[in-house]
Structure formats: C-alpha cells, structure tokens
Design an enzyme around this catalytic site. Structure first.
Site, PDB file in Angstrom:
ATOM      1  N   ASP A  67     -17.627 -22.124 -23.851  1.00 47.38           N
ATOM      2  CA  ASP A  67     -17.803 -21.123 -22.797  1.00 47.38           C
ATOM      3  C   ASP A  67     -19.241 -20.608 -22.711  1.00 47.38           C
ATOM      4  O   ASP A  67     -20.067 -20.864 -23.601  1.00 47.38           O
ATOM      5  CB  ASP A  67     -16.829 -19.947 -23.009  1.00 47.38           C
ATOM      6  CG  ASP A  67     -16.693 -19.527 -24.469  1.00 47.38           C
ATOM      7  OD1 ASP A  67     -17.582 -19.855 -25.268  1.00 47.38           O
ATOM      8  OD2 ASP A  67     -15.706 -18.863 -24.805  1.00 47.38           O
ATOM      9  N   ASN A 135      -7.178 -10.140 -28.406  1.00 47.97           N
ATOM     10  CA  ASN A 135      -6.087 -10.142 -27.426  1.00 47.97           C
ATOM     11  C   ASN A 135      -5.410 -11.514 -27.344  1.00 47.97           C
ATOM     12  O   ASN A 135      -4.624 -11.768 -26.448  1.00 47.97           O
ATOM     13  CB  ASN A 135      -6.623  -9.729 -26.046  1.00 47.97           C
ATOM     14  CG  ASN A 135      -7.725 -10.663 -25.560  1.00 47.97           C
ATOM     15  OD1 ASN A 135      -8.043 -11.654 -26.214  1.00 47.97           O
ATOM     16  ND2 ASN A 135      -8.300 -10.353 -24.410  1.00 47.97           N
ATOM     17  N   HIS A 137      -7.079 -14.381 -26.955  1.00 49.52           N
ATOM     18  CA  HIS A 137      -7.786 -15.382 -26.149  1.00 49.52           C
ATOM     19  C   HIS A 137      -8.352 -16.500 -27.019  1.00 49.52           C
ATOM     20  O   HIS A 137      -8.669 -16.301 -28.188  1.00 49.52           O
ATOM     21  CB  HIS A 137      -8.845 -14.745 -25.227  1.00 49.52           C
ATOM     22  CG  HIS A 137     -10.109 -14.263 -25.872  1.00 49.52           C
ATOM     23  ND1 HIS A 137     -10.823 -13.192 -25.383  1.00 49.52           N
ATOM     24  CD2 HIS A 137     -10.817 -14.708 -26.949  1.00 49.52           C
ATOM     25  CE1 HIS A 137     -11.897 -13.024 -26.127  1.00 49.52           C
ATOM     26  NE2 HIS A 137     -11.918 -13.933 -27.076  1.00 49.52           N
ATOM     27  N   GLU A 142      -8.260 -15.481 -21.040  1.00 49.48           N
ATOM     28  CA  GLU A 142      -7.692 -14.167 -21.313  1.00 49.48           C
ATOM     29  C   GLU A 142      -6.186 -14.174 -21.035  1.00 49.48           C
ATOM     30  O   GLU A 142      -5.706 -14.967 -20.219  1.00 49.48           O
ATOM     31  CB  GLU A 142      -8.364 -13.123 -20.405  1.00 49.48           C
ATOM     32  CG  GLU A 142      -9.881 -13.024 -20.579  1.00 49.48           C
ATOM     33  CD  GLU A 142     -10.314 -12.260 -21.831  1.00 49.48           C
ATOM     34  OE1 GLU A 142      -9.607 -12.311 -22.857  1.00 49.48           O
ATOM     35  OE2 GLU A 142     -11.385 -11.622 -21.779  1.00 49.48           O
TER      36      GLU A 142
END
Ligand code: F6R
Length: 240
Positions: A67, A135, A137, A142
C-alpha cells in the site's frame, strides 16, 4: 494455518527474515510481498544483517508493497516508498527497478490500481508479509460490509489515521486516502506470513484467527488461505 509464538522479538524477527531468505535460496527470482509500519522494521533489520553477512542476495528478487498513501510524493518522509528505502532497499542489493509500490501521487489513480494488478498477475507473490491493524485491517483493507478484491483506493478510518499519526507532526497531516492491494490480491500469494506484536493486538489477532470469517474483520479472510504462517510475540498471542 501454522502458529508460532516467540518469547522475544529478536527471535521472531530472525525467524521471519529466514523465511524470506529461504524463499530466495529456493528461487533467487522470487517475488516478495512487503509491508510497512512498525511490525516489519526488525524483520527488515535481520534481512539486512543476512545480506551483509553474505547469507542472502536480493539481486534477482522482485518486490511488491501492499500500500501507499494517496497524495504523498515518493520522497515525502512519511510515504511508504521512503519508508522502504530507509528500512530496507537502501541497504541491500535489490535493483530499484525490481521494487514496486503503488504511486499515491499518480494523476489517474484508477489506472495506477489496474496497472498494479496487471504487474501482480505477471509476477505472483511467493511470500507475502502482513502486519495487522487494530481494527483487523490487512494492507489498508478497512473493515466494511464488503471488500474489494483488487488494488483500489480506500478511505482511511479515523482510527487508522490516529494510529498512524505518530509518524506525522500532527493528525491533520495524515492522508485520508490510500491505495492498497485488495484482499483478493493478497490471498493469491503462495505463502502468507502474518506477524503480530504487542499486547494491544491480542484481542484482534484472536478475532482474526479464531473468530468468524467476515469482511468486518478483513484479516479473518486469511482463514480461507491454505498456507498462512502466523508469528506472534508472547503479548500478542496471550489469548490464542
Ligand atoms: C502497512 C500495512 C498495514 C500495517 C498495519 C499494522 O503496509 O499494510 O496493514 O501492517 O496497520 O501496522 P503496525 O505494524 O505499525 O502496527
């Protein structure tokens, strides 16, 4: 899924780096999937040591990063391109033209994403390193009601921006979007190495590995892959 727990981080980092070195010994032209963030820094340090000791060469390898932030130039201090230079690429014999990160600064982000997917199809990842977000990810995929398979632009969750604000002067400077490989692209890697460190990840790693498979916890989709190796330190693994 194989799970290995380590009492100390240096041993974990060495074990992870050795898996990459083994992949390169088996195939010097291996394609390596790389990640950024705090988790891989020690692993990259061990890879550099191995290179400097003559134990591994990256000369014929190809790398793809997961990313990149949208809107940062490659030489911005917080860009993932800069991170990779600083923590790995500047210190090994990997030619820069064999390294790939999505460009968050491309004029046409949709074309950038499809070009990245095309390159990944041409050179599938042999071993993919992943960290885990608080979270759930992976990459910057996400939690959501649905997930995109291929490389795409994503809106970052506030929690993710806050977690990453530690690298910037203030949270206002943290980009709101990123380009990320999709979960579908990640799952195409032959081997996936998920590395999780720290007590603050104990709950989420349990949810990801032992909870239901659901897009609201993107890492739980790793349960569908046939060759995942999970490395945890004692703190992260305490609920497993
Ligand atoms: C970074 C990435 C992210 C991180 C995750 C954990 O390329 O893909 O998914 O792996 O946010 O970050 P750290 O390691 O900083 O806790």
């Amino acid at each position: 899924m194989q799970l290995k727990s380590f009492d100390n981080t240096a041993d974990l980092d060495l074990y992870a780096a050795q898996l990459f070195a083994d992949a390169l010994k088996k195939n010097p032209k291996a394609t390596l999937g790389l990640a950024t963030g705090s988790t891989p820094i020690g692993i990259y340090g061990k890879m550099i040591d191995m290179y400097q000791n003559g134990d591994v060469s990256f000369k014929y390898a190809t790398t793809f990063n997961l990313d990149e932030y949208v809107g940062l130039t490659r030489d911005h201090k917080q860009s993932y391109a800069h991170f990779m230079q600083q923590h790995l690429f500047n210190h090994i014999d990997l030619p820069s033209e064999q390294t790939h990160l999505p460009s968050g600064n491309a004029a046409d982000l949709a074309t950038e994403c499809s070009n990245y997917d095309r390159m990944l199809e041409e050179q599938p990842v042999d071993i993919q390193l992943l960290g885990l977000g608080h979270n759930g990810h992976i990459g910057f995929n996400e939690p959501d009601h649905s997930l995109q398979g291929g490389t795409h632009v994503v809106e970052l969750e506030e929690a993710t921006r806050e977690a990453n604000a530690r690298f910037f002067d203030s949270i206002d400077e943290v980009p709101r979007q990123a380009i990320t490989m999709g979960v579908g692209s990640i799952l195409k890697a032959s081997t996936i190495l998920l590395v999780v460190k720290g007590a603050d990840k104990a709950e989420i790693v349990k949810q990801a590995l032992q909870g239901p498979i659901m897009t609201e916890c993107p890492a739980s989709l790793l349960q569908t892959h046939k060759n995942v190796i999970v490395l945890v330190d004692r703190e992260a693994g305490r609920l497993l």
